[in-house]
Design an enzyme around this catalytic site. Structure first.
Site, short mmCIF file in Angstrom:
data_model
loop_
_atom_site.label_atom_id
_atom_site.label_comp_id
_atom_site.label_asym_id
_atom_site.label_seq_id
_atom_site.Cartn_x
_atom_site.Cartn_y
_atom_site.Cartn_z
N TYR A 103 38.34 -20.13 -46.49
CA TYR A 103 38.61 -22.17 -47.14
C TYR A 103 37.68 -21.19 -48.25
CZ TYR A 103 39.17 -24.71 -43.12
OH TYR A 103 39.91 -25.16 -42.23
N TYR A 142 40.99 -18.16 -37.68
CA TYR A 142 39.28 -17.59 -38.73
C TYR A 142 38.29 -17.31 -37.79
CZ TYR A 142 38.36 -22.93 -39.31
OH TYR A 142 38.29 -23.85 -38.62
N ARG A 151 39.81 -19.39 -33.89
CA ARG A 151 40.30 -20.61 -34.21
C ARG A 151 41.70 -20.95 -34.50
NH1 ARG A 151 39.36 -26.09 -36.72
NH2 ARG A 151 40.27 -26.17 -34.38
N HIS A 154 45.54 -23.72 -38.53
CA HIS A 154 45.45 -25.00 -38.37
C HIS A 154 45.45 -25.74 -39.84
CE1 HIS A 154 41.22 -24.31 -38.32
NE2 HIS A 154 41.11 -25.36 -38.47
N HIS A 156 43.72 -29.67 -41.28
CA HIS A 156 42.94 -30.80 -41.12
C HIS A 156 43.97 -31.68 -41.92
CE1 HIS A 156 39.61 -29.11 -39.94
NE2 HIS A 156 39.75 -27.79 -41.01
FE FE Z 1 39.54 -25.81 -40.43
#
Ligand code: FE
Length: 233
Positions: A103, A142, A151, A154, A156
């Site tokens: 991110y 990640y 994870r 995806h 959000h």
């Molecule tokens: Fe996330």
């Protein structure tokens, strides 16, 4: 011995804060009855309008001078209510990791490389048919802190409804991701049908021969077929 106060150089006048004029409200305040409970105030308060969302906000690949790394994709879908009616003018926001699974946030500890040409946030409003569309980069998986697990890829999503108190937050997953069975968040959704509805479908008809691959993900805001959200239904 202390010098007399009169001999001290005059204090310089504080420099005006350059950002203040930009942050000062440009519109008169809305009338507000202090006896009204906060929930009701939120329902009648200002929300994002059509002029707050620009055309480029929905294209996360064009927010910087350079081209972001990774696989360009299109994500589209329809937002409906419990009766299947399209929800028009809905503010849809997304945020996601870059192609390497990182991110654009200072607290992201993933050692994967940052991408200076990808912020990973976008928004749009649904059209008259309840449709939304984003052009973006397929996010990378990640690892979670503590090396518990990874994870899956995806995105959000946030749906604002007609007021801030109606905001729904959830996540969209990609079909065929081998990490889906191991995701702690997806595993926390008890109903298999709810989990299934969080996974997009590959949209071959929209995937142009030399263009980005397309994924479709439809959303239902309430009712028995409602899309699972992080606050519950
Ligand atoms: Fe996330």
């Amino acid at each position: 011995m202390t010098a007399p106060a009169s001999s001290a150089p005059p204090s310089p006048a504080p420099a005006p804060y350059r950002g203040a004029p930009e942050r000062h409200p440009r519109r008169p305040p809305l009338p507000f009855d202090p006896g009204t409970d906060p929930e009701t105030v939120e329902l009648t308060g200002p929300v994002f309008g059509p002029s707050d969302v620009g055309d480029l906000d929905a294209d996360l690949t064009r927010q910087h001078p350079g081209v972001p790394l990774g696989e360009r994709i299109i994500v589209t879908g329809r937002v409906r209510d419990r009766a299947g009616r399209p929800v028009r003018g809905q503010l849809v926001e997304i945020w996601q990791a870059n192609a390497a699974g990182r991110y654009a946030h200072r607290q992201d500890r993933n050692p994967a490389p940052a991408d200076p040409n990808f912020t990973g946030a976008g928004r749009c409003r649904t059209d008259d048919h309840g449709r939304y569309a984003f052009t973006t980069i397929r996010p990378g998986a990640y690892p979670l802190p503590g090396e518990r697990t990874w994870r899956p890829a995806h995105i959000h999503f946030s749906f604002f409804g007609s007021a801030f108190t109606q905001r729904l937050v959830t996540q969209m997953y990609f079909p065929g991701d081998p990490l889906l069975p191991y995701d702690e968040i997806l595993a926390s959704v008890p109903d298999p049908a709810d989990r299934h509805r969080l996974v997009a479908t590959y949209d071959h008809a929209r995937s142009l021969p030399a263009g980005p691959l397309a994924y479709r993900w439809d959303v239902v805001l309430d009712g028995p077929s409602a899309t699972w959200t992080e606050e519950g239904r």
